[in-house]
Design an enzyme around this catalytic site. Structure first.
Site, PDB file in Angstrom:
ATOM      1  N   ARG A 177       0.751  -1.164   0.057  1.00  0.00           N
ATOM      2  CA  ARG A 177      -0.171  -0.018  -0.015  1.00  0.00           C
ATOM      3  C   ARG A 177       0.810   1.198   0.170  1.00  0.00           C
ATOM      4  O   ARG A 177       0.560   2.112   0.546  1.00  0.00           O
ATOM      5  CB  ARG A 177      -0.938   0.173   1.114  1.00  0.00           C
ATOM      6  CG  ARG A 177      -1.902  -1.243   1.351  1.00  0.00           C
ATOM      7  CD  ARG A 177      -2.758  -1.284   0.002  1.00  0.00           C
ATOM      8  NE  ARG A 177      -3.724  -2.405   0.093  1.00  0.00           N
ATOM      9  CZ  ARG A 177      -3.309  -3.598  -0.323  1.00  0.00           C
ATOM     10  NH1 ARG A 177      -2.334  -3.747  -1.052  1.00  0.00           N
ATOM     11  NH2 ARG A 177      -4.155  -4.496  -0.258  1.00  0.00           N
TER      12      ARG A 177
ATOM     13  N   SER B 231     -10.966  -0.610   3.476  1.00  0.00           N
ATOM     14  CA  SER B 231     -10.129  -0.954   4.447  1.00  0.00           C
ATOM     15  C   SER B 231      -9.523   0.103   5.227  1.00  0.00           C
ATOM     16  O   SER B 231      -8.973   0.788   4.253  1.00  0.00           O
ATOM     17  CB  SER B 231      -9.184  -1.891   3.910  1.00  0.00           C
ATOM     18  OG  SER B 231      -9.605  -2.975   3.504  1.00  0.00           O
TER      19      SER B 231
ATOM     20  N   GLU C 111      -5.298   3.720   6.259  1.00  0.00           N
ATOM     21  CA  GLU C 111      -4.741   3.214   5.169  1.00  0.00           C
ATOM     22  C   GLU C 111      -5.296   4.348   4.225  1.00  0.00           C
ATOM     23  O   GLU C 111      -4.572   5.291   3.456  1.00  0.00           O
ATOM     24  CB  GLU C 111      -5.448   1.962   4.599  1.00  0.00           C
ATOM     25  CG  GLU C 111      -5.099   1.876   3.091  1.00  0.00           C
ATOM     26  CD  GLU C 111      -5.546   0.424   2.943  1.00  0.00           C
ATOM     27  OE1 GLU C 111      -6.082   0.225   1.789  1.00  0.00           O
ATOM     28  OE2 GLU C 111      -5.341  -0.484   3.541  1.00  0.00           O
TER      29      GLU C 111
END
Length: 341
Positions: free
Chosen positions: A166, A239, A335
């Site tokens: 990520r 998420s 995130e």
């Protein structure tokens, strides 16, 4: 020519969490010329710039100063096709999920595991999006990005993007580069990735003997819909926390106490844990507050229960992080990108 500028624009419809906060100024650009004009104006006026794709991976934590630029460029094409692979190219504003479907229509394979991920193509490399055993970097060829420090358009190959979990160069140097278009290298024959256990089980249940990328895409969509709320029905940013990566010693210590803890050894020796499991074990799954909560089916997803503000979301996230840290000694990293405030 500069596109129309909107002042005090409500960003609610521009972020999937559905947070209503104003942008001081907002422009939607369709091409590189409009983008350059908007950036030049911001530089002349001394306005900070915030780039906006699909708004699926961000939390608006307050009013956004300066100029918000929404990337709306469109266009997709097959650049070249060989015996085993083909390279496709798309503009930054292309919808990601529609691009996946289009690639399957072209008889190309590889993106099916990334079906139904919200957002735009231009934002995908920044986050190195991934799902069900596949990451964008696995299929990445190259991209073109405008370097705001020089005004030049630079080409980035896979090795220069610094892809990580990520993560990417474009996230590490946020604000410097504006991704204009992305190229992906796909397969001309099915190459299914069925490492993820629920996906493997769903494929097995079909009884199909021959690989079928479109069926895999449909199964991925079914799994995602069963676990993740539709942002159009219940605002969310997907998420909310990254799955933590731990040194092997720390992971082994945790597993000695929690032997049922899901864990995934990585190539570099680290161990990835399931953030959703940690949050659920800490007692947060299904938690509701007045305006925000934790999804009842997936503890990794925070949701808008109505009129949520950025401060509400961040307060809930901080409480979850505190409890997971106290219970497991693991720091959860947010995130989505935080803007405004």
């Amino acid at each position: 020519m500069m596109p129309e500028m909107f002042c005090a624009a409500d960003l609610r419809s521009f972020n999937t969490f559905g947070i209503s906060e104003p942008a001081e100024r907002l422009v939607l650009v369709d091409n590189e010329q409009q983008l350059r004009g908007a950036l030049a104006l911001a530089d002349r006026e001394g306005w900070p710039v915030t780039l906006l794709g699909g708004g699926s991976n961000m939390i608006v934590a307050g009013s956004v100063r300066g100029l918000v630029i929404g990337m709306r460029s469109r266009g997709r094409r097959v650049l070249r096709r060989g015996q085993g692979s083909a390279v496709i190219e798309g503009e930054a504003g292309e919808n990601w999920h529609r691009l996946v479907g289009w690639s399957l229509d072209q008889g190309l394979h590889g993106l099916e595991n990334l079906s139904l991920i919200p957002g735009t193509l231009g934002a995908a490399p920044m986050q190195n999006i991934g799902a069900y055993g596949v990451e964008l970097c696995d299929l990445f060829d190259s991209l073109d990005a405008l370097d705001r420090t020089t005004g030049e358009v630079c080409r980035f190959e896979r090795d220069t993007c610094r892809f990580g979990y990520r993560d990417s160069l474009f996230k590490q140097q946020a604000g410097r580069f504006v991704i204009l278009r992305v190229r992906l290298r796909l397969y001309t024959q099915p190459a299914p990735r069925l490492d993820y256990a629920p996906l493997a089980a769903a494929w097995q249940a079909t009884g199909l003997a021959r690989p079928d990328s479109r069926v895999v895409s449909q199964l991925v969509c079914q799994i995602r819909r069963s676990k993740l709320p539709d942002p159009a029905q219940l605002g969310n940013a997907g998420s909310f926390f990254k799955n933590p990566l731990l040194p092997p010693e720390q992971a082994a210590s945790l597993l000695a106490t929690w032997p049922a803890m899901p864990h995934y050894p990585q190539g570099d020796g680290s161990v990835k844990l399931a953030a959703g499991w940690l949050i659920e074990q800490a007692g947060w799954k299904g938690h509701c507050r007045e305006r925000v909560g934790v999804h009842r089916e997936q503890a990794l997803v925070l949701v808008n229960l109505g009129q949520a503000r950025g401060v509400d979301v961040m307060a809930l996230a901080a409480d979850i992080q505190r409890d997971v840290q106290a219970k497991f000694g693991v720091a959860l990293e947010m995130e989505p990108q935080l803007i405004g405030g």
